[in-house]
Design a protein around this motif. Structure first.
Motif, mmCIF file in Angstrom:
data_model
loop_
_atom_site.group_PDB
_atom_site.id
_atom_site.type_symbol
_atom_site.label_atom_id
_atom_site.label_comp_id
_atom_site.label_asym_id
_atom_site.label_seq_id
_atom_site.Cartn_x
_atom_site.Cartn_y
_atom_site.Cartn_z
ATOM 1 N N SER A 47 -11.674 3.648 -42.129
ATOM 2 C CA SER A 47 -13.014 3.520 -42.694
ATOM 3 C C SER A 47 -13.046 4.087 -44.115
ATOM 4 O O SER A 47 -12.193 4.893 -44.505
ATOM 5 N N ARG A 48 -14.039 3.647 -44.895
ATOM 6 C CA ARG A 48 -14.166 4.136 -46.271
ATOM 7 C C ARG A 48 -14.403 5.641 -46.299
ATOM 8 O O ARG A 48 -13.852 6.356 -47.145
ATOM 9 N N ILE A 49 -15.204 6.154 -45.365
ATOM 10 C CA ILE A 49 -15.487 7.593 -45.322
ATOM 11 C C ILE A 49 -14.209 8.376 -45.029
ATOM 12 O O ILE A 49 -13.930 9.410 -45.649
ATOM 13 N N THR A 50 -13.416 7.871 -44.096
ATOM 14 C CA THR A 50 -12.150 8.544 -43.773
ATOM 15 C C THR A 50 -11.200 8.503 -44.967
ATOM 16 O O THR A 50 -10.558 9.498 -45.313
ATOM 17 N N ALA A 51 -11.112 7.339 -45.615
ATOM 18 C CA ALA A 51 -10.240 7.217 -46.790
ATOM 19 C C ALA A 51 -10.649 8.192 -47.877
ATOM 20 O O ALA A 51 -9.792 8.826 -48.516
ATOM 21 N N ARG A 52 -11.956 8.339 -48.054
ATOM 22 C CA ARG A 52 -12.418 9.257 -49.104
ATOM 23 C C ARG A 52 -12.021 10.694 -48.771
ATOM 24 O O ARG A 52 -11.672 11.458 -49.668
ATOM 25 N N ARG A 53 -12.046 11.080 -47.511
ATOM 26 C CA ARG A 53 -11.636 12.440 -47.134
ATOM 27 C C ARG A 53 -10.188 12.698 -47.515
ATOM 28 O O ARG A 53 -9.841 13.762 -48.042
ATOM 29 N N TYR A 54 -9.325 11.713 -47.249
ATOM 30 C CA TYR A 54 -7.912 11.876 -47.593
ATOM 31 C C TYR A 54 -7.722 11.882 -49.108
ATOM 32 O O TYR A 54 -6.924 12.667 -49.643
ATOM 33 N N LEU A 55 -8.434 11.026 -49.814
ATOM 34 C CA LEU A 55 -8.322 10.986 -51.272
ATOM 35 C C LEU A 55 -8.809 12.293 -51.889
ATOM 36 O O LEU A 55 -8.196 12.816 -52.835
ATOM 37 N N GLU A 56 -9.886 12.838 -51.361
ATOM 38 C CA GLU A 56 -10.392 14.119 -51.870
ATOM 39 C C GLU A 56 -9.398 15.245 -51.587
ATOM 40 O O GLU A 56 -9.225 16.164 -52.392
ATOM 41 N N HIS A 57 -8.720 15.178 -50.443
ATOM 42 C CA HIS A 57 -7.698 16.177 -50.133
ATOM 43 C C HIS A 57 -6.565 16.100 -51.155
ATOM 44 O O HIS A 57 -6.057 17.139 -51.611
ATOM 45 N N LEU A 58 -6.176 14.892 -51.545
ATOM 46 C CA LEU A 58 -5.121 14.734 -52.548
ATOM 47 C C LEU A 58 -5.564 15.275 -53.903
ATOM 48 O O LEU A 58 -4.771 15.871 -54.641
ATOM 49 N N VAL A 59 -6.838 15.104 -54.231
ATOM 50 C CA VAL A 59 -7.372 15.671 -55.476
ATOM 51 C C VAL A 59 -7.339 17.199 -55.430
ATOM 52 O O VAL A 59 -6.887 17.866 -56.368
ATOM 53 N N GLU A 60 -7.792 17.761 -54.321
ATOM 54 C CA GLU A 60 -7.854 19.221 -54.189
ATOM 55 C C GLU A 60 -6.472 19.855 -54.207
ATOM 56 O O GLU A 60 -6.304 20.993 -54.664
ATOM 57 N N SER A 61 -5.463 19.133 -53.739
ATOM 58 C CA SER A 61 -4.101 19.672 -53.728
ATOM 59 C C SER A 61 -3.344 19.361 -55.008
ATOM 60 O O SER A 61 -2.164 19.680 -55.125
ATOM 61 N N GLY A 62 -4.009 18.738 -55.976
ATOM 62 C CA GLY A 62 -3.403 18.504 -57.280
ATOM 63 C C GLY A 62 -2.549 17.260 -57.382
ATOM 64 O O GLY A 62 -1.884 17.043 -58.395
ATOM 65 N N ARG A 63 -2.565 16.417 -56.350
ATOM 66 C CA ARG A 63 -1.708 15.229 -56.362
ATOM 67 C C ARG A 63 -2.418 13.971 -56.848
ATOM 68 O O ARG A 63 -1.781 12.939 -57.055
ATOM 69 N N ALA A 64 -3.720 14.050 -57.023
ATOM 70 C CA ALA A 64 -4.477 12.893 -57.497
ATOM 71 C C ALA A 64 -5.620 13.373 -58.386
ATOM 72 O O ALA A 64 -5.990 14.548 -58.369
ATOM 73 N N ALA A 65 -6.141 12.440 -59.178
ATOM 74 C CA ALA A 65 -7.294 12.728 -60.033
ATOM 75 C C ALA A 65 -8.347 11.664 -59.763
ATOM 76 O O ALA A 65 -8.028 10.551 -59.329
ATOM 77 N N ARG A 66 -9.595 12.007 -60.020
ATOM 78 C CA ARG A 66 -10.666 11.026 -59.799
ATOM 79 C C ARG A 66 -11.543 10.949 -61.031
ATOM 80 O O ARG A 66 -11.693 11.913 -61.779
ATOM 81 N N ALA A 67 -12.143 9.778 -61.228
ATOM 82 C CA ALA A 67 -13.063 9.570 -62.350
ATOM 83 C C ALA A 67 -14.059 8.491 -61.956
ATOM 84 O O ALA A 67 -13.717 7.579 -61.183
ATOM 85 N N PRO A 68 -15.294 8.566 -62.464
ATOM 86 C CA PRO A 68 -16.285 7.540 -62.119
ATOM 87 C C PRO A 68 -15.916 6.202 -62.754
ATOM 88 O O PRO A 68 -15.421 6.141 -63.881
ATOM 89 N N GLN A 69 -16.153 5.135 -62.020
ATOM 90 C CA GLN A 69 -15.903 3.774 -62.502
ATOM 91 C C GLN A 69 -17.250 3.147 -62.839
ATOM 92 O O GLN A 69 -18.067 2.877 -61.970
ATOM 93 N N TYR A 70 -17.492 2.909 -64.134
ATOM 94 C CA TYR A 70 -18.770 2.356 -64.590
ATOM 95 C C TYR A 70 -18.669 0.834 -64.734
ATOM 96 O O TYR A 70 -17.626 0.243 -64.485
ATOM 97 N N GLY A 71 -19.774 0.240 -65.159
ATOM 98 C CA GLY A 71 -19.793 -1.194 -65.414
ATOM 99 C C GLY A 71 -20.347 -2.018 -64.276
ATOM 100 O O GLY A 71 -20.394 -3.235 -64.360
ATOM 101 N N GLN A 72 -20.772 -1.370 -63.194
ATOM 102 C CA GLN A 72 -21.348 -2.097 -62.080
ATOM 103 C C GLN A 72 -22.795 -1.649 -61.886
ATOM 104 O O GLN A 72 -23.192 -0.572 -62.314
ATOM 105 N N VAL A 73 -23.565 -2.493 -61.237
ATOM 106 C CA VAL A 73 -24.971 -2.172 -60.995
ATOM 107 C C VAL A 73 -25.050 -1.054 -59.963
ATOM 108 O O VAL A 73 -24.326 -1.062 -58.960
ATOM 109 N N GLY A 74 -25.935 -0.089 -60.209
ATOM 110 C CA GLY A 74 -26.128 1.001 -59.265
ATOM 111 C C GLY A 74 -25.247 2.202 -59.581
ATOM 112 O O GLY A 74 -24.698 2.331 -60.672
ATOM 113 N N ARG A 75 -25.089 3.050 -58.595
ATOM 114 C CA ARG A 75 -24.345 4.296 -58.767
ATOM 115 C C ARG A 75 -22.860 4.011 -59.025
ATOM 116 O O ARG A 75 -22.253 3.190 -58.332
#
Length: 229
Positions: A191-219
């Motif tokens: 699920s998307r929620i589960t995937a986000r948990r794993y992705l956030e874990h990778l960010v917190e452990s220094g193995r990934a970075a995140r940034a907002p993706q603009y150009g679409q309607v809404g958030r």
């Protein structure tokens, strides 16, 4: 970075790549009880620094522009320098590992590595270094050595599994432009929620970075990219 105290373990970072050297120095500075004595990019630079400054530990890349790191260690030992060494390398030659152990290399860290990996090695080295006095018996000697030689397995937050983490890590590493949580979920079959948990874990452990993706309607949606550390 934590305030420096007189009891801090002084670390010299020896790494030919300036970007990697700065990253390693930043990692060391984030570990309580350690301070960066300096950063150099060659064996000659390491020798000059050691002649002028007291150093307890070398974080040593084995492939330097003016010679192999283990040859540097031999030279330092012959000159009377007793600083311990943690080798940082992409080399996986076990014969080289054995040679390093004979020269007093106390740990090996394979590139690429995360902050959590280096923190674990440094913490264990500090525990080993803090052992003083006379051992009461074999068990105490074994515990002292185990503190240095047996890395703790990385623990995952509750609800995360190693198998799914490997799957998410693999799809993120191979996605050149990064992934959103929805894209990672579709690739892995979760699920998307589960995937986000794993992705956030990778960010917190220094193995990934995140940034907002603009150009679409809404958030704006978050896009995750593999950082390689």
């Amino acid at each position: 970075m934590c305030p420096v105290t007189p009891s801090d373990i002084r670390v010299l970072v020896v790494e030919d790549d300036p970007v990697a050297a700065d990253a390693h120095a930043l990692y060391v500075g984030r570990v309580p009880g350690f301070t960066v004595s300096g950063t150099v990019h060659s064996g000659a630079g390491a020798r000059r620094h050691l002649e002028a400054h007291a150093v307890d530990l070398l974080l040593l890349d084995l492939y330097l522009p003016d010679g192999h790191g283990l040859q540097l260690v031999r030279t330092l030992r012959a000159a009377g320098h007793t600083a311990d060494v943690i080798a940082v390398t992409s080399a996986r030659d076990l014969a080289m590992v054995r040679e390093g152990v004979s020269l007093g290399v106390v740990q090996y860290v394979l590139k690429p590595f995360t902050f959590a990996t280096l923190r674990d090695r440094l913490t264990r080295y500090a525990e080993f270094r803090a052992t003083t006095g006379e051992a009461s018996g074999q068990d105490e000697v074994d515990r002292a050595i185990a503190a240095l030689r047996a890395p703790r397995p990385a623990s995952l937050p509750k609800g995360l599994t190693a198998a799914t983490l490997r799957a998410v890590t693999e799809v993120l590493r191979t996605a050149g432009s990064g992934l959103t949580a929805a894209e990672a979920a579709a690739d892995v079959g979760i699920s998307r929620i589960t995937a986000r948990r794993y992705l956030e874990h990778l960010v917190e452990s220094g193995r990934a970075a995140r940034a907002p993706q603009y150009g679409q309607v809404g958030r704006p949606e978050l896009r995750y990219r593999w950082s390689g550390h």
